[in-house]
Design a protein around this motif. Structure first.
Motif, PDB file in Angstrom:
ATOM      1  N   LYS A  68     -38.611  -3.699  69.813  1.00 22.19           N
ATOM      2  CA  LYS A  68     -39.686  -3.506  68.604  1.00 22.19           C
ATOM      3  C   LYS A  68     -40.329  -2.749  68.427  1.00 22.19           C
ATOM      4  CE  LYS A  68     -39.989  -8.574  68.986  1.00 22.19           C
ATOM      5  NZ  LYS A  68     -40.835  -9.984  69.580  1.00 22.19           N
ATOM      6  N   GLY A 108     -40.356  -4.759  60.763  1.00 22.77           N
ATOM      7  CA  GLY A 108     -38.918  -5.148  60.823  1.00 22.77           C
ATOM      8  C   GLY A 108     -37.740  -4.102  60.398  1.00 22.77           C
ATOM      9  N   HIS A 146     -32.094 -11.735  51.791  1.00 23.38           N
ATOM     10  CA  HIS A 146     -32.552 -13.464  52.323  1.00 23.38           C
ATOM     11  C   HIS A 146     -32.633 -13.779  54.028  1.00 23.38           C
ATOM     12  CE1 HIS A 146     -33.821 -17.598  52.379  1.00 23.38           C
ATOM     13  NE2 HIS A 146     -32.623 -17.644  52.788  1.00 23.38           N
ATOM     14  N   ILE A 147     -31.118 -12.807  54.703  1.00 26.32           N
ATOM     15  CA  ILE A 147     -31.331 -13.022  55.215  1.00 26.32           C
ATOM     16  C   ILE A 147     -32.146 -12.058  56.553  1.00 26.32           C
ATOM     17  CG2 ILE A 147     -29.383 -12.237  57.475  1.00 26.32           C
ATOM     18  CD1 ILE A 147     -27.340 -13.075  55.461  1.00 26.32           C
ATOM     19  N   ARG A 148     -32.279 -10.692  56.163  1.00 24.94           N
ATOM     20  CA  ARG A 148     -33.156  -9.398  56.568  1.00 24.94           C
ATOM     21  C   ARG A 148     -34.256  -9.979  56.488  1.00 24.94           C
ATOM     22  NH1 ARG A 148     -29.391  -8.235  59.431  1.00 24.94           N
ATOM     23  NH2 ARG A 148     -28.537  -6.159  58.868  1.00 24.94           N
ATOM     24  N   GLU A 149     -35.018 -11.265  56.113  1.00 22.52           N
ATOM     25  CA  GLU A 149     -35.958 -12.100  56.160  1.00 22.52           C
ATOM     26  C   GLU A 149     -36.684 -12.720  56.876  1.00 22.52           C
ATOM     27  OE1 GLU A 149     -37.555 -14.463  53.198  1.00 22.52           O
ATOM     28  OE2 GLU A 149     -37.454 -12.595  51.330  1.00 22.52           O
ATOM     29  N   LYS A 150     -35.283 -12.394  57.809  1.00 17.73           N
ATOM     30  CA  LYS A 150     -35.785 -13.507  59.296  1.00 17.73           C
ATOM     31  C   LYS A 150     -34.572 -12.305  60.212  1.00 17.73           C
ATOM     32  CE  LYS A 150     -37.027 -18.154  57.683  1.00 17.73           C
ATOM     33  NZ  LYS A 150     -36.523 -19.014  57.283  1.00 17.73           N
ATOM     34  N   HIS A 151     -33.902 -11.962  59.877  1.00 17.61           N
ATOM     35  CA  HIS A 151     -32.392 -12.426  61.235  1.00 17.61           C
ATOM     36  C   HIS A 151     -32.326 -10.531  60.515  1.00 17.61           C
ATOM     37  CE1 HIS A 151     -32.380 -16.281  61.839  1.00 17.61           C
ATOM     38  NE2 HIS A 151     -32.083 -16.799  60.028  1.00 17.61           N
ATOM     39  N   ASN A 152     -32.010  -9.986  62.501  1.00 18.67           N
ATOM     40  CA  ASN A 152     -31.504  -8.271  62.190  1.00 18.67           C
ATOM     41  C   ASN A 152     -29.979  -8.858  62.770  1.00 18.67           C
ATOM     42  OD1 ASN A 152     -31.909  -9.309  65.237  1.00 18.67           O
ATOM     43  ND2 ASN A 152     -32.362  -7.396  65.655  1.00 18.67           N
ATOM     44  N   GLU A 155     -28.892 -20.456  59.603  1.00 17.14           N
ATOM     45  CA  GLU A 155     -29.975 -21.522  60.519  1.00 17.14           C
ATOM     46  C   GLU A 155     -29.334 -22.243  61.200  1.00 17.14           C
ATOM     47  OE1 GLU A 155     -32.954 -20.445  59.781  1.00 17.14           O
ATOM     48  OE2 GLU A 155     -32.913 -18.812  58.234  1.00 17.14           O
ATOM     49  N   THR A 172     -33.821  -3.151  60.225  1.00 20.49           N
ATOM     50  CA  THR A 172     -31.898  -3.376  60.557  1.00 20.49           C
ATOM     51  C   THR A 172     -31.759  -2.315  61.717  1.00 20.49           C
ATOM     52  OG1 THR A 172     -31.404  -1.428  59.350  1.00 20.49           O
ATOM     53  CG2 THR A 172     -32.323  -3.447  57.910  1.00 20.49           C
TER      54      THR A 172
END
Length: 230
Positions: free
Chosen positions: A147, A156, A68-74, A44, A158
């Motif tokens: 997207k 979303g 947790h990371i995959r909830e926001k970031h690719n 973050e 990966t």
């Protein structure tokens, strides 16, 4: 000189130091975290281009950190684990890891996989620049942003899932062998009994298909491989 920043997440100092030495010798910048919690905080705060993430860590393990990371970031994620069973590899890939390497590993192999992931991720993001779409019965891939939308709602994916979808969709109707998909997406030689492609196809179907068991987009051609469209 590489400018990418790699986050190394492992509770074993010896592993962190070893990986960092090899990455820095290749010109990469590095960040270090000893726990999943530290890693999530760094993600973050810093711009990170790839994550090397150990599975077995105290407090927040690599599986939970990956979720947790995959909830926001690719961001591309390569998982490390001392566990060699297929079920552990499948679990790691299922929660969003792009690649998986078992310990003990050859540092040169890890570097090769880092380079392949960064190459693919860069190619993926720079190739979406013609402002067009791929569309198929409620599913849409924006070729400008990379997207994906299902019934106008963003899905979303990966980086690996997106690469597989784009490969199959851009060659609609063509059947790709599992070996070919692996070599085109991971940029590595396929090895026997590798279920990596199967796991990613399953996760991709769960995200874009109304019913993954009766797909309308990605079809299995038994004994051969996969294709997009009938």
């Amino acid at each position: 000189m590489n400018k990418e920043t790699i986050l190394i997440v492992d509770d074993e100092k010896e592993i962190r130091d070893l990986v960092e030495i090899y990455l820095r010798n290749e010109g990469y910048q590095t960040l270090i975290a000893g726990t999943g919690l530290e890693a999530m905080k760094l993600i973050e705060e810093q711009k990170i281009d790839l994550i090397i993430l150990d599975v077995m860590m105290p407090v927040v393990n690599g599986i939970d950190a990956c979720i947790h990371i995959r909830e926001k970031h690719n961001i591309p994620i390569i998982m490390l684990s001392a566990k060699v069973e297929d079920i552990d590899k499948i679990l790691g890939l299922s929660v969003g890891a792009d690649d998986y390497l078992t310990k003990p590993f050859n540092p040169l192999e890890l570097i090769a996989r880092v380079k392949a992931q960064l190459r693919r991720f860069t190619k993926l993001n720079t190739s979406y620049n013609n402002g067009k779409y791929l569309e198929e019965e409620g599913l849409k891939l924006d070729l400008e942003t990379g997207k994906v939308y299902k019934n106008e709602v963003e899905v979303g994916l990966t980086p690996t899932e997106l690469s597989i979808l784009r490969l199959l969709w851009s060659n609609k109707g063509i059947v790709f062998k599992i070996e070919t998909i692996y070599e085109r997406v991971w940029e590595q030689e396929y090895f026997e009994n590798n279920n990596t492609v199967m796991v990613h196809i399953r996760k991709l179907r769960e995200k874009i298909e109304d019913n993954p068991r009766t797909p309308q987009y990605i079809f299995t051609v038994w004994g051969v491989g996969y294709k997009f469209g009938e």
